[in-house]
Design an enzyme around this catalytic site. Structure first.
Site, short mmCIF file in Angstrom:
data_model
loop_
_atom_site.label_atom_id
_atom_site.label_comp_id
_atom_site.label_asym_id
_atom_site.label_seq_id
_atom_site.Cartn_x
_atom_site.Cartn_y
_atom_site.Cartn_z
N HIS A 266 82.52 8.57 88.29
CA HIS A 266 83.34 9.25 87.50
C HIS A 266 84.03 10.55 87.82
O HIS A 266 84.20 10.55 89.26
CB HIS A 266 82.56 9.77 86.14
CG HIS A 266 81.90 8.47 85.47
ND1 HIS A 266 82.54 7.65 84.51
CD2 HIS A 266 80.44 8.04 85.68
CE1 HIS A 266 81.60 6.64 84.25
NE2 HIS A 266 80.45 6.82 84.68
N GLU A 398 71.80 3.07 88.69
CA GLU A 398 71.92 3.93 87.72
C GLU A 398 70.52 4.57 87.67
O GLU A 398 69.65 4.00 87.39
CB GLU A 398 71.92 2.91 86.08
CG GLU A 398 73.12 2.29 86.16
CD GLU A 398 74.25 3.20 85.64
OE1 GLU A 398 75.51 2.54 85.29
OE2 GLU A 398 74.07 4.24 85.26
#
Length: 437
Positions: A266, A398
């Site tokens: 991101h 993650e």
């Protein structure tokens, strides 16, 4: 009547002569530095004050932010601070203090400004036995409890300072206790231990990493550099940091080096997921963790490192893939944080796509679990674009769930991110050794 207040939090700070301001006795100047308490930036409850080149902290800050007991005796105009088995009694307007009943003299007395009581907190911190320091380049006041250091189980005297970016060790202590030699060429600090060598630049920004700092006029280096020079692995146990040395198994690389591309997920307008606290953004977590990993990798001369983004910028998936493919990277790792509508969801998971990526993904996931100690959600095959379009072994991790309060509390810790970076480095080193054996 004596009032006793039990306090939650940690803090005792002081610095001297930091702004060149010299108000007369009884007159104060407001001072608002960056306050770092046990490695975390803390907003002062009310502004600090400078009196006679001494920085004073309001007693209310003790009440709101520190893990100690504070007593105020209005009749005697006395403040009593208790911590670490020490009892310090200070009287308003007096330079006489008592520490566990022993009389001592200080150079600046506690005062009352308006309706606030202020105490000189470097003096108070030193009397109690805390680390209190100042970094002039970033105007940062540093407070932390005294930290322990050991090498292979042997305790070694070491002055250490906790900052959000890393924990730093005093170079003089490292030279004396560990035999790390050093020299200075301009602003480049050269460090050597045996056959290992590293050059560090001087850091002058609060958010900088991968270099050395000057704190209280002394040079300090990050613990990750110490681990590299000692060829060891480190871990925190409470307030003690221990390094266990290992035998080096690395093989020499060709001059071109082994290129690692780190992709902080991101960024820019894409904040990623938002934590359960409503203020932790995935893009910030991934960038901070990636920067720590980059700094760790660069301490090993075998590795060349490139990040898809170095700041809070937006990148398309295609741009991220192109960064890795265009430089002919040897491995690619994309770092993310997870989220789910059900806040009970938690744990660590990793992804790869091409079968040629599985050996790399195996070691990454193994070491990542060692770092997080979260629930193992498994190593999975997934067709994420950064995994399907890259031309080298690639993995997407993650780390944990920002939407889970337990995971979030750990992931917001600087030491947690440092541990993740260290284990990812060990994973990349393990993979490198396998492919070059």
């Amino acid at each position: 009547m004596k009032k006793i207040i039990n306090v939650v939090g940690i803090f005792l700070l002081f610095l001297s002569g930091v702004l060149g301001v010299t108000p007369s006795v009884g007159h104060a100047a407001i001072y608002q530095p960056r306050l770092v308490i046990d490695g975390k930036v803390t907003d002062p409850f009310v502004p600090l004050q400078i009196v006679n080149n001494r920085t004073l902290m309001p007693v209310i800050q003790l009440q709101k932010s520190m893990g100690m007991s504070v007593e105020w005796d209005g009749a005697k105009r006395q403040v009593t601070v208790k911590d670490l088995g020490k009892v310090c009694v200070m009287t308003i307007g007096s330079t006489i203090v008592y520490v566990n009943g022993v009389k001592k003299t200080i150079d600046t007395a506690p005062i009352i400004i308006g309706d606030r009581t202020y105490v000189p907190f470097r003096v108070l911190g030193n009397l109690i036995g805390h680390i209190v320091a100042y970094e002039d380049a970033t105007k940062t006041v540093i407070y932390n409890r005294t930290l322990g250091f050991s090498l292979n189980g042997k305790m070694i005297p070491m002055k250490m300072y906790k900052l959000p970016e890393s924990t730093y060790a005093d170079l003089f202590s490292l030279n004396k206790g560990l035999g790390i030699s050093y020299s200075l060429n301009g602003n480049i600090l050269s460090l050597t231990k045996g056959s290992l060598h590293v050059d560090l630049p001087l850091l002058t920004q609060a958010s900088g990493s991968g270099g050395y700092r000057c704190i209280d006029g002394y040079k300090v280096i990050p613990l990750s550099t110490v681990m590299y020079l000692m060829n060891g692995k480190g871990q925190w146990e409470g307030n003690n940091f221990s390094i266990t040395t290992t035998q080096s198994t690395s093989s020499p690389l060709p001059a071109a080096g082994f290129t690692v591309v780190i992709d902080p997920g991101h960024g820019g307008l894409d904040s990623g997921c938002i934590g359960a606290d409503g203020k932790t953004y995935e893009k910030n977590f991934t960038l901070s963790t990636s920067q720590k990993l980059k700094s760790r990798l660069l301490l090993n001369p075998n590795f060349k490192v490139l990040m898809t983004r170095e700041g809070d910028t937006s990148l398309s998936l295609e741009e991220r893939v192109n960064v890795a493919n265009n430089v002919g990277a040897n491995v690619f790792i994309s770092i993310h944080a997870n989220a789910f509508d059900n806040s009970a969801a938690n744990g660590t998971e990793s992804f790869y796509y091409n079968p040629t990526s599985q050996p790399f993904a195996d070691v990454i996931h193994k070491h990542l679990l060692q770092a997080t100690q979260f629930q193992d959600r498994g190593l999975k095959v997934e067709s994420f674009r950064v995994l399907t379009q890259t031309n080298m072994p690639a993995v997407l991790i993650e780390v944990g769930f920002l939407t889970n309060s337990s995971n979030l509390a750990e992931m917001n810790s600087d030491s947690f991110k440092q541990n993740v970076a260290e284990e990812l480095y060990q994973a990349i080193l393990e993979y490198y050794n396998k492919v070059n054996s």
